[in-house]
Design a protein around this motif. Structure first.
Motif, short mmCIF file in Angstrom:
data_model
loop_
_atom_site.label_atom_id
_atom_site.label_comp_id
_atom_site.label_asym_id
_atom_site.label_seq_id
_atom_site.Cartn_x
_atom_site.Cartn_y
_atom_site.Cartn_z
N SER A 12 -3.46 -43.46 27.52
CA SER A 12 -4.60 -42.58 28.12
C SER A 12 -4.31 -42.28 29.70
CB SER A 12 -5.96 -43.61 28.09
OG SER A 12 -7.01 -42.71 28.48
N GLY A 13 -4.46 -40.99 30.05
CA GLY A 13 -4.34 -40.42 31.42
C GLY A 13 -2.92 -40.05 31.77
N SER A 33 -10.85 -37.85 29.77
CA SER A 33 -10.07 -38.57 28.59
C SER A 33 -10.42 -38.11 27.05
CB SER A 33 -10.33 -40.12 28.50
OG SER A 33 -9.75 -40.71 27.77
N SER A 34 -9.54 -37.63 26.46
CA SER A 34 -9.80 -37.09 25.02
C SER A 34 -10.11 -38.45 24.18
CB SER A 34 -8.86 -36.38 24.25
OG SER A 34 -8.11 -35.43 25.12
N TYR A 94 3.39 -23.47 36.63
CA TYR A 94 3.02 -23.28 35.17
C TYR A 94 2.39 -21.81 34.90
CZ TYR A 94 3.02 -28.55 34.49
OH TYR A 94 3.08 -29.53 34.53
N ASN A 124 3.41 -37.90 34.84
CA ASN A 124 2.06 -37.19 35.33
C ASN A 124 2.12 -37.30 36.98
OD1 ASN A 124 -0.16 -36.36 36.45
ND2 ASN A 124 -1.61 -37.52 34.68
N LYS A 172 -1.24 -36.20 28.00
CA LYS A 172 -0.97 -35.42 26.89
C LYS A 172 -1.58 -34.18 26.81
CE LYS A 172 -2.64 -38.94 24.56
NZ LYS A 172 -2.92 -39.83 25.90
N THR A 173 -3.02 -34.23 26.94
CA THR A 173 -3.74 -32.91 26.92
C THR A 173 -3.22 -31.84 27.65
OG1 THR A 173 -5.66 -34.63 26.23
CG2 THR A 173 -6.25 -32.15 26.62
N VAL A 174 -2.89 -32.25 28.91
CA VAL A 174 -2.62 -31.16 29.91
C VAL A 174 -1.04 -30.54 29.32
CG1 VAL A 174 -1.56 -30.78 32.07
CG2 VAL A 174 -3.63 -31.98 32.01
N1 LIG Z 1 1.29 -31.54 34.51
C1 LIG Z 1 0.31 -32.18 35.21
N2 LIG Z 1 0.21 -31.63 36.44
C2 LIG Z 1 -0.72 -31.95 37.31
N3 LIG Z 1 -1.74 -33.01 36.84
C3 LIG Z 1 -1.41 -33.33 35.52
C4 LIG Z 1 -0.45 -33.20 34.73
N4 LIG Z 1 -0.56 -33.79 33.68
C5 LIG Z 1 -1.82 -34.58 34.12
N5 LIG Z 1 -2.22 -34.32 35.16
C6 LIG Z 1 -3.53 -35.07 35.60
O1 LIG Z 1 -3.81 -36.29 34.80
C7 LIG Z 1 -4.89 -36.05 34.06
C8 LIG Z 1 -4.98 -36.82 32.96
O2 LIG Z 1 -4.08 -35.94 31.98
P1 LIG Z 1 -4.58 -35.78 30.47
O3 LIG Z 1 -6.04 -35.78 30.35
O4 LIG Z 1 -3.93 -34.69 29.97
O5 LIG Z 1 -4.11 -37.38 29.97
P2 LIG Z 1 -4.06 -37.81 28.43
O6 LIG Z 1 -2.86 -38.51 28.29
O7 LIG Z 1 -4.43 -36.68 27.47
O8 LIG Z 1 -5.17 -38.74 28.44
P3 LIG Z 1 -6.15 -39.28 27.26
O9 LIG Z 1 -5.39 -39.80 26.34
O10 LIG Z 1 -7.11 -40.22 28.18
O11 LIG Z 1 -6.90 -37.96 26.94
C9 LIG Z 1 -5.44 -34.56 34.33
O12 LIG Z 1 -6.74 -34.36 34.10
C10 LIG Z 1 -4.71 -34.08 35.35
O13 LIG Z 1 -5.66 -34.50 36.46
#
Ligand SMILES: Nc1ncnc2c1ncn2[C@@H]1O[C@H](COP(=O)(O)OP(=O)(O)OP(=O)(O)O)[C@@H](O)[C@H]1O
Length: 731
Positions: free
Chosen positions: A156-157, A210-211, A110, A102, A160-162
């Motif tokens: 978390s963070g 966070s999801s 993208y 991250n 993944k969701t991105v």
């Molecule tokens: N490829 C990326 N480019 C820029 N910023 C990113 C990228 N991936 C993640 N981030 C940043 O990190 C934050 C957290 O990412 P994300 O919500 O995808 O985490 P997660 O693993 O899904 O967490 P959770 O399990 O808590 O949902 C995003 O809101 C964004 O600010």
């Protein structure tokens, strides 16, 4: 050997570079550490403890970790760090896995032009990217007509969701058809994201968005490889957040979005989130850079797009507003502290009653009393204040969960296609391994899911390895890889942890302490993955593949039962609003299939039917006909594994490089923990246990041609030239 460049363990950096200054003698190696750290003598009891060798500089920054000559933890860590910090590359392959670090910074990689660039390209010829993995899945589906899945994990963070969103965007673009209806479908697939974020995401200390649930989205493609539909399954929504948030955290975004639009929905009597107990506990009503009112517009637009009518939206918002008011219902404790009541002029409860169209007096009564049905009679038992609060919260969580499921069902109806997809690509975005100071039922379930995914992963990597050796006719012996089946068996098999938990839940006087003692009696010193902490008699430890985790048993039974009082449900079922009544009616429509229910407005998603009770288990003679949370989760995981095993999997492992969310900052300790927990280091182990170096003949030739005399070089037969190198120097 003096002069060798090696890695030495370091308490801060995890590994630091060093040079051997004196030949290895006796059981000592003397090294000079890099970065003015001075000399150090390392005690080496056997050859296996010799410091790992560094890779030559020419290999540093390779985009596939498995192509490093020396393949071990420090090499992996250094290579990732180098690419991330020196080259600004967030993506690196580790064999079939894409490691994504991250960046915490918006990157210009993208856009549509990148999608076009990656489309149709072989992943080996281009830089690692989430689009390269998506393309690999898409082209593999097109070529072999086989279902695919992309499994995204990480803590978390970590991103993944991105990553999952970019993968979906990729499919939506490359799978978009020329016709209007296809365009609509692709838009609907993308519209599911803001809706799910509104109702399933929240601000936590780790991640502002966070999801709080896991999801598996299957995107269906036609024979011509165009998107024709999709389907979503969700896993383990964190319901407790509806009624409780830790400091600096928020409830689900949708509640704040609704409060931001309070003036538009005067009849909901909403105001500032600080005015509601369920949205004020974290004392952090805002998320930096986010305007809840704007987000709400997005949510409504997306709901509209997937076909949630305005009147249905209004009902959903009514119910959500009612939940907020419900949290403000106060209980007045009787002097003897054995009972309590809701004040007859409690404004909050009357607002709840009018919003939900239910009988407020009945609700008042059954929030403070419970009916106990035995064979011979029915008794009314008053509840204490804390029991009433618990009952109120349980109902609030249940109402939210049903609404969440209704929306997921509605999305599935919108994405449903009459035509059977020819193939699908599934994207799994699921919580990674968790270990906190205190770990409870939620962590237990999450880590159980991660054990299953890890098993699926190692078996797949192992099989690929084996297939490659067979294909190339390479002689090899069985690689001993870590098999976590005993740990999974401890959790899910007969008389395992979940089974004993369910048994205890059925007991009239079942409780956490008894269950814990039964676990000790059954598994201590019998299962190598189970242990008892020295200082506790109410906790147990599981030796997971990623780490040892101590679970506190307090609360397991209640969370596993997840009961709602039957009388509360009956009040809701009698609502004057058919929408509300239908939401709580029991019908056994199958799980999250997206099939339209007969119920007029109710696309059931089948969290399973409601677990309700009229008294303590068994005392209240109502039959327990529904599954516990643990066994529902076990079944849904089994189904998920069956689905994944029937697809060609692709893996994305997201790494969170620092806890401060700082752009391009890499903390090696945090990274190495995650590399271990997400199986990257295990992949390395499998790769290095077999044949660690995988070079194509041209790569090998370029690297080692300097060792050849001109006579040994045959440019028309690179393979032969390579064999000459080996014959001259190795054999
Ligand atoms: N490829 C990326 N480019 C820029 N910023 C990113 C990228 N991936 C993640 N981030 C940043 O990190 C934050 C957290 O990412 P994300 O919500 O995808 O985490 P997660 O693993 O899904 O967490 P959770 O399990 O808590 O949902 C995003 O809101 C964004 O600010």
């Amino acid at each position: 050997m003096a002069g060798a460049r090696v890695w030495v363990r370091d308490s801060e950096e995890v590994w630091v570079g060093a040079e051997v200054v004196q030949d290895y003698k006796g059981n000592e190696v003397k090294v000079l550490l890099e970065g003015d750290r001075g000399e150090k003598t390392i005690v080496v009891k056997s050859d296996t403890e010799l410091p790992p060798l560094r890779n030559p500089d020419i290999l540093v920054g390779r985009d596939d970790l498995t192509s490093l000559s020396n393949l071990h933890e420090p090499a992996v860590l250094y290579n990732l760090k180098y690419r991330f910090l020196q080259e600004g590359n967030i993506y690196t392959y580790c064999g079939i896995v894409l490691v994504a670090i991250n960046p915490y910074k918006e990157l210009d990689i993208y856009g549509n032009e990148f999608i076009q660039f990656y489309s149709g390209c072989n992943r080996n010829r281009i830089d690692p990217h989430v689009y390269a993995i998506a393309e690999e899945a898409y082209s593999s589906m097109c070529k072999f007509e086989h279902n695919q899945s992309i499994i995204v994990t990480g803590e978390s963070g970590a991103g993944k969701t991105v990553s999952a969103k970019y993968a979906m965007r990729y499919f939506a673009t490359v799978g978009a058809g020329p016709g209007e209806s296809d365009t609509q479908m692709e838009k609907k697939v993308l519209a599911s994201n803001p809706i799910m974020e509104a109702i399933g995401n929240a601000k936590t200390i780790r991640n502002d968005n966070s999801s709080r649930f896991g999801k598996y989205i299957e995107i269906g493609f036609s024979k011509k490889n165009l998107i024709i539909g999709a389907n979503m399954r969700t896993y383990l929504l964190e319901k407790s957040r509806v009624v409780f948030q830790a400091a600096q955290e928020r409830n689900y975004h949708i509640f704040y979005q609704l409060c931001a639009a309070a003036s538009e929905y005067k009849e909901f009597m909403l105001s500032n989130p600080d005015d509601f107990y369920y949205t004020s506990q974290g004392e952090s009503p805002f998320v930096g850079g986010v305007d809840d009112a704007d987000e709400f517009d997005e949510t409504r637009k997306a709901l509209q797009l997937i076909g949630v009518t305005e009147s249905q939206q209004l009902m959903v918002f009514r119910i959500l507003a009612a939940i907020l008011h419900f949290g403000n219902v106060d209980f007045l404790e009787a002097d003897n502290q054995e009972s309590c009541k809701v004040s007859p002029d409690d404004i909050s409860l009357s607002v709840v009653a009018s919003l939900l169209g239910i009988d407020g007096e009945q609700m008042q009564r059954w929030l403070c009393n419970r009916k106990i049905v035995t064979v011979n009679e029915t008794m009314i038992k008053p509840l204490t204040e804390s029991q009433s609060i618990q009952a109120r919260d349980a109902l609030a969580k249940h109402i939210y969960a049903q609404t969440f499921d209704w929306i997921v069902g509605k999305i599935n109806v919108a994405l449903h296609t009459e035509a059977t997809p020819h193939n699908f690509i599934g994207v799994l975005d699921i919580y990674g391994f968790e270990m906190f100071e205190t770990n409870s039922f939620e962590q237990f379930c999450i880590n159980y899911a991660n054990e299953k995914l890890q098993q699926q992963f190692t078996q797949h990597v192992f099989k690929l390895e084996q297939d490659q050796y067979v294909e190339e006719g390479i002689v090899w012996s069985f690689i001993d890889f870590y098999d976590n089946q005993p740990c999974i068996a401890l959790i899910e098999e007969k008389l395992g942890i979940l089974d004993l938990l369910d048994e205890e839940c059925k007991m009239p006087n079942g409780n956490d302490a008894n269950w814990c003692q039964k676990l000790y009696a059954k598994h201590l010193e019998k299962s190598k993955h189970f242990a008892k902490p020295r200082m506790s008699r109410s906790a147990f430890v599981i030796h997971h593949f990623a780490d040892d985790v101590q679970y506190e048993t307090g609360g397991f039974l209640e969370k596993n039962r997840d009961m709602v009082i039957e009388d509360h449900l009956n009040i809701l079922r009698a609502s004057q609003f058919e929408f509300v009544a239908a939401l709580f009616r029991e019908d056994e429509t199958p799980a999250r299939t997206g099939k339209q229910s007969k119920n007029y407005n109710k696309p059931r998603t089948g969290r399973g039917s409601v677990r309700s009770m009229t008294g303590p288990p068994l005392q209240g003679a109502k039959k327990q006909h529904t599954q516990t949370v643990g066994s529902q989760f076990r079944s849904s995981l089994t189904r998920l594994m069956q689905t994944l095993n029937a697809t060609i999997p692709h893996y994305i492992r997201c790494i969170k490089p620092n806890d401060e969310k700082a752009p391009f900052v890499f903390e090696p300790k945090r990274a190495v923990e995650q590399l271990r927990a997400c199986g990257v280091l295990e992949t390395i182990r499998i790769s290095s246990a077999g044949y660690p170096s995988r070079w194509s003949y041209p790569e090998f030739f370029v690297r080692y041609r300097a060792l050849l005399k001109p006579a040994d070089i045959d440019k028309k037969n690179i393979r032969c030239s390579c064999e000459n190198v080996l014959q001259n120097y190795i054999s």
